[in-house]
Design a protein around this motif. Structure first.
Motif, PDB file in Angstrom:
ATOM      1  N   TRP A  46     143.551  -8.823 -15.996  1.00  0.00           N
ATOM      2  CA  TRP A  46     143.417 -10.608 -17.124  1.00  0.00           C
ATOM      3  C   TRP A  46     142.694 -11.785 -16.819  1.00  0.00           C
ATOM      4  O   TRP A  46     141.757 -12.051 -17.524  1.00  0.00           O
ATOM      5  CB  TRP A  46     144.612 -10.540 -17.637  1.00  0.00           C
ATOM      6  CG  TRP A  46     146.229  -9.790 -17.935  1.00  0.00           C
ATOM      7  CD1 TRP A  46     145.693  -8.907 -18.826  1.00  0.00           C
ATOM      8  CD2 TRP A  46     147.397  -9.533 -17.511  1.00  0.00           C
ATOM      9  NE1 TRP A  46     146.510  -8.220 -19.258  1.00  0.00           N
ATOM     10  CE2 TRP A  46     147.701  -8.536 -18.527  1.00  0.00           C
ATOM     11  CE3 TRP A  46     148.400 -10.778 -16.893  1.00  0.00           C
ATOM     12  CZ2 TRP A  46     149.183  -8.678 -18.701  1.00  0.00           C
ATOM     13  CZ3 TRP A  46     149.837 -10.159 -16.932  1.00  0.00           C
ATOM     14  CH2 TRP A  46     150.184  -8.917 -18.188  1.00  0.00           C
ATOM     15  N   ASP A  47     142.709 -11.757 -15.380  1.00  0.00           N
ATOM     16  CA  ASP A  47     141.943 -12.636 -14.814  1.00  0.00           C
ATOM     17  C   ASP A  47     140.004 -12.845 -15.478  1.00  0.00           C
ATOM     18  O   ASP A  47     139.740 -13.502 -16.086  1.00  0.00           O
ATOM     19  CB  ASP A  47     141.664 -13.329 -13.438  1.00  0.00           C
ATOM     20  CG  ASP A  47     143.325 -13.648 -13.300  1.00  0.00           C
ATOM     21  OD1 ASP A  47     143.568 -14.188 -14.281  1.00  0.00           O
ATOM     22  OD2 ASP A  47     143.442 -14.217 -12.648  1.00  0.00           O
TER      23      ASP A  47
ATOM     24  N   ARG B   3     139.700 -12.949 -18.581  1.00  0.00           N
ATOM     25  CA  ARG B   3     139.454 -14.498 -19.593  1.00  0.00           C
ATOM     26  C   ARG B   3     137.920 -14.975 -19.014  1.00  0.00           C
ATOM     27  O   ARG B   3     137.349 -15.297 -19.903  1.00  0.00           O
ATOM     28  CB  ARG B   3     140.855 -14.591 -18.883  1.00  0.00           C
ATOM     29  CG  ARG B   3     140.710 -16.256 -19.297  1.00  0.00           C
ATOM     30  CD  ARG B   3     141.874 -17.195 -18.315  1.00  0.00           C
ATOM     31  NE  ARG B   3     142.434 -16.423 -18.905  1.00  0.00           N
ATOM     32  CZ  ARG B   3     144.166 -17.093 -17.894  1.00  0.00           C
ATOM     33  NH1 ARG B   3     143.897 -17.978 -17.029  1.00  0.00           N
ATOM     34  NH2 ARG B   3     145.226 -16.184 -18.516  1.00  0.00           N
TER      35      ARG B   3
ATOM     36  N   ASN C 206     151.622 -12.054 -18.787  1.00  0.00           N
ATOM     37  CA  ASN C 206     150.517 -12.531 -18.578  1.00  0.00           C
ATOM     38  C   ASN C 206     151.382 -14.183 -17.245  1.00  0.00           C
ATOM     39  O   ASN C 206     150.988 -15.188 -17.225  1.00  0.00           O
ATOM     40  CB  ASN C 206     150.156 -12.751 -19.520  1.00  0.00           C
ATOM     41  CG  ASN C 206     148.653 -13.398 -18.665  1.00  0.00           C
ATOM     42  OD1 ASN C 206     147.951 -13.755 -18.285  1.00  0.00           O
ATOM     43  ND2 ASN C 206     147.136 -13.804 -20.078  1.00  0.00           N
ATOM     44  N   ASP C 207     152.627 -14.317 -18.841  1.00  0.00           N
ATOM     45  CA  ASP C 207     152.606 -15.910 -18.491  1.00  0.00           C
ATOM     46  C   ASP C 207     153.740 -15.865 -16.682  1.00  0.00           C
ATOM     47  O   ASP C 207     153.434 -16.658 -16.546  1.00  0.00           O
ATOM     48  CB  ASP C 207     153.830 -16.326 -19.196  1.00  0.00           C
ATOM     49  CG  ASP C 207     154.502 -17.211 -18.571  1.00  0.00           C
ATOM     50  OD1 ASP C 207     153.760 -18.312 -18.748  1.00  0.00           O
ATOM     51  OD2 ASP C 207     155.974 -17.580 -18.944  1.00  0.00           O
TER      52      ASP C 207
ATOM     53  N   ARG D 134     147.114  -9.189 -12.762  1.00  0.00           N
ATOM     54  CA  ARG D 134     146.819 -10.284 -12.874  1.00  0.00           C
ATOM     55  C   ARG D 134     145.123 -10.708 -12.945  1.00  0.00           C
ATOM     56  O   ARG D 134     144.068 -10.478 -13.653  1.00  0.00           O
ATOM     57  CB  ARG D 134     146.852 -11.156 -11.627  1.00  0.00           C
ATOM     58  CG  ARG D 134     146.999 -12.032 -11.130  1.00  0.00           C
ATOM     59  CD  ARG D 134     147.569 -13.489 -12.384  1.00  0.00           C
ATOM     60  NE  ARG D 134     146.473 -13.562 -13.675  1.00  0.00           N
ATOM     61  CZ  ARG D 134     147.234 -13.647 -15.239  1.00  0.00           C
ATOM     62  NH1 ARG D 134     149.018 -14.459 -14.686  1.00  0.00           N
ATOM     63  NH2 ARG D 134     146.456 -13.817 -15.941  1.00  0.00           N
TER      64      ARG D 134
ATOM     65  N   LYS E 214     160.831 -16.278 -12.706  1.00  0.00           N
ATOM     66  CA  LYS E 214     160.213 -15.441 -13.015  1.00  0.00           C
ATOM     67  C   LYS E 214     159.747 -15.337 -11.681  1.00  0.00           C
ATOM     68  O   LYS E 214     159.578 -13.843 -11.708  1.00  0.00           O
ATOM     69  CB  LYS E 214     158.108 -16.499 -12.473  1.00  0.00           C
ATOM     70  CG  LYS E 214     158.529 -17.000 -14.488  1.00  0.00           C
ATOM     71  CD  LYS E 214     157.307 -18.053 -14.002  1.00  0.00           C
ATOM     72  CE  LYS E 214     156.627 -18.483 -15.362  1.00  0.00           C
ATOM     73  NZ  LYS E 214     155.407 -19.640 -15.713  1.00  0.00           N
TER      74      LYS E 214
ATOM     75  N   SER F 147     152.178 -14.839 -12.331  1.00  0.00           N
ATOM     76  CA  SER F 147     150.887 -15.448 -12.103  1.00  0.00           C
ATOM     77  C   SER F 147     150.609 -15.786 -10.199  1.00  0.00           C
ATOM     78  O   SER F 147     151.964 -15.468  -9.453  1.00  0.00           O
ATOM     79  CB  SER F 147     151.448 -16.637 -12.130  1.00  0.00           C
ATOM     80  OG  SER F 147     152.213 -17.200 -11.885  1.00  0.00           O
ATOM     81  N   TRP F 148     149.618 -16.114  -9.815  1.00  0.00           N
ATOM     82  CA  TRP F 148     149.213 -15.832  -8.587  1.00  0.00           C
ATOM     83  C   TRP F 148     150.117 -16.702  -7.375  1.00  0.00           C
ATOM     84  O   TRP F 148     150.827 -15.870  -6.595  1.00  0.00           O
ATOM     85  CB  TRP F 148     147.954 -16.101  -8.291  1.00  0.00           C
ATOM     86  CG  TRP F 148     146.820 -15.463  -8.315  1.00  0.00           C
ATOM     87  CD1 TRP F 148     145.725 -15.848  -9.990  1.00  0.00           C
ATOM     88  CD2 TRP F 148     146.515 -14.183  -8.207  1.00  0.00           C
ATOM     89  NE1 TRP F 148     145.243 -14.422  -9.550  1.00  0.00           N
ATOM     90  CE2 TRP F 148     145.446 -13.740  -8.975  1.00  0.00           C
ATOM     91  CE3 TRP F 148     147.251 -13.236  -6.974  1.00  0.00           C
ATOM     92  CZ2 TRP F 148     144.675 -12.678  -8.845  1.00  0.00           C
ATOM     93  CZ3 TRP F 148     146.524 -11.667  -6.574  1.00  0.00           C
ATOM     94  CH2 TRP F 148     145.404 -11.158  -7.743  1.00  0.00           C
ATOM     95  N   GLU F 149     150.639 -17.552  -7.714  1.00  0.00           N
ATOM     96  CA  GLU F 149     152.035 -18.113  -7.729  1.00  0.00           C
ATOM     97  C   GLU F 149     153.337 -17.355  -7.577  1.00  0.00           C
ATOM     98  O   GLU F 149     153.953 -17.935  -6.371  1.00  0.00           O
ATOM     99  CB  GLU F 149     151.770 -20.063  -8.019  1.00  0.00           C
ATOM    100  CG  GLU F 149     150.868 -20.647  -8.226  1.00  0.00           C
ATOM    101  CD  GLU F 149     150.010 -20.377  -9.628  1.00  0.00           C
ATOM    102  OE1 GLU F 149     149.935 -19.349 -10.205  1.00  0.00           O
ATOM    103  OE2 GLU F 149     148.992 -21.067  -8.954  1.00  0.00           O
TER     104      GLU F 149
END
Length: 347
Positions: free
Chosen positions: A272-273, A276, A203-204, A269, A78, A207-209
């Motif tokens: 999408w958050d 959600r 979306n996968d 990000r 990623k 991520s924040w990481e």
């Protein structure tokens, strides 16, 4: 005896199959790939310094690809997709800026290829070269290019061949490699989840990481090279020690394009958050409403109650009818006689 021999042969074949399966299982247990991340990192750290020090950020991208090849880490994959996208945007933005401002199409690419290829395409001229030397080179069919740095772009058949090879390697090593990681991740995502649309895969990945690690990894390259070459660490490196450039504005353009890439990733990000969270609040709100309605709503009569009611009515009517029958049985019945009728007629 024949049945016994057949049974014995069958048992021997069964033992052979068990031995083969046991060997295969043992082979699977002693496999050493993929490597643990700390082992792969230790191996890459043993590489000579010229392979990663004073080398471009694209070289670090290739070393990270080697790390993924050794570990098969989905997280590293990623990061490589995000990193490769930022590299492509920054690299080609800088090349386009040089082309539009100075008319030098892909000169930065040709000058920063491996030395074995550069010698066929570019000849770095001394900064104090005279006009006569440039004229002599032009007479030999060599095109002199002057600017903040002086070099000669060769005009030969070997140069054309190496330029074409440079574009092929550049396409394979930057957008091609990034697309390969994207394709691998999309295939794995599709096999482990429902569907593989662009939104679900992004979306996968974003991520924040991944975003935080990718940004700090890019800045670590600038910190290392700025400190190594100038003695002062900086989050954005500028200098001629890593790349051969006409001017240092190419760094600024590349950093802006890379920042735009990470900015879009952060906005997606956040979007999408937020969606959600709103969906979660809607679901919880509807659940509370349903529970409140169910608690205040009068429970419906069961299907057995009407049956009981009908049976009670039926019992009541039967008892009443029995009592009526008893009353009629006890009452004296009127006897019809001719004398009674005659008496009434006389009156």
């Amino acid at each position: 005896m024949r049945q016994l021999s057949d049974r014995g042969i069958g048992s021997i074949e069964y033992d052979k199959n068990d031995a083969t399966k046991h060997k295969q299982s043992c082979f699977k247990k002693i496999t050493f790939w993929p490597l643990p991340p700390f082992v792969a990192l230790a191996l890459i750290a043993l590489l000579p310094q010229p392979l990663y020090l004073n080398r471009g950020y694209t070289v670090w991208f290739h070393l990270t690809s080697l790390f993924y090849l050794l570990t098969q880490s989905s997280f590293v994959r990623k990061v490589l997709i995000l990193q490769g996208t930022g590299i492509c945007l920054g690299w080609y933005s800088a090349i386009a800026a040089d082309w539009f401002t100075e008319g030098t199409f892909c000169h930065t690419l040709y000058r920063n290829m491996p030395a074995s290829m550069v010698e066929y395409m570019v000849q770095e001229a001394p900064l104090n070269s005279t006009i006569g030397e440039h004229a002599a080179m032009a007479a030999m069919g060599i095109e002199p290019i002057t600017g903040n740095s002086s070099y000669i772009l060769l005009d030969t058949y070997s140069s054309y061949a190496m330029k074409a090879l440079s574009h092929v390697l550049d396409t394979m090593g930057h957008p091609g490699l990034a697309y390969l990681f994207w394709k691998i991740h999309k295939t794995n995502h599709q096999s482990t989840s429902h569907g593989a649309s662009l939104k679900t895969v992004l979306n996968d990945i974003l991520s924040w990481e991944v975003i935080v690690f990718g940004w700090h990894f890019s800045r670590s390259w600038s910190l290392l090279h700025s400190y190594y070459n100038t003695g002062q660490p900086s989050f954005w490196y500028y200098g001629h020690d890593v790349y051969l450039l006409n001017n240092l504005d190419s760094y600024l353009i590349a950093y802006i394009a890379e920042g735009a890439c990470f900015g879009v990733a952060i906005l997606l990000r956040l979007w999408w958050d937020c969606n959600r969270c709103s969906e979660g609040s809607d679901i919880s709100g509807s659940g509370l409403l349903q529970r409140s309605q169910s608690s205040t709503k009068i429970p419906p009569m069961s299907s057995s109650l009407p049956v009981v009611k009908n049976s009670m009515e039926q019992t009541y009517y039967e008892s009443v009818s029995r009592e009526q029958k008893k009353d009629t049985a006890t009452k004296p019945e009127l006897i019809h006689s001719d004398s009674a009728v005659s008496t009434l007629s006389m009156m």
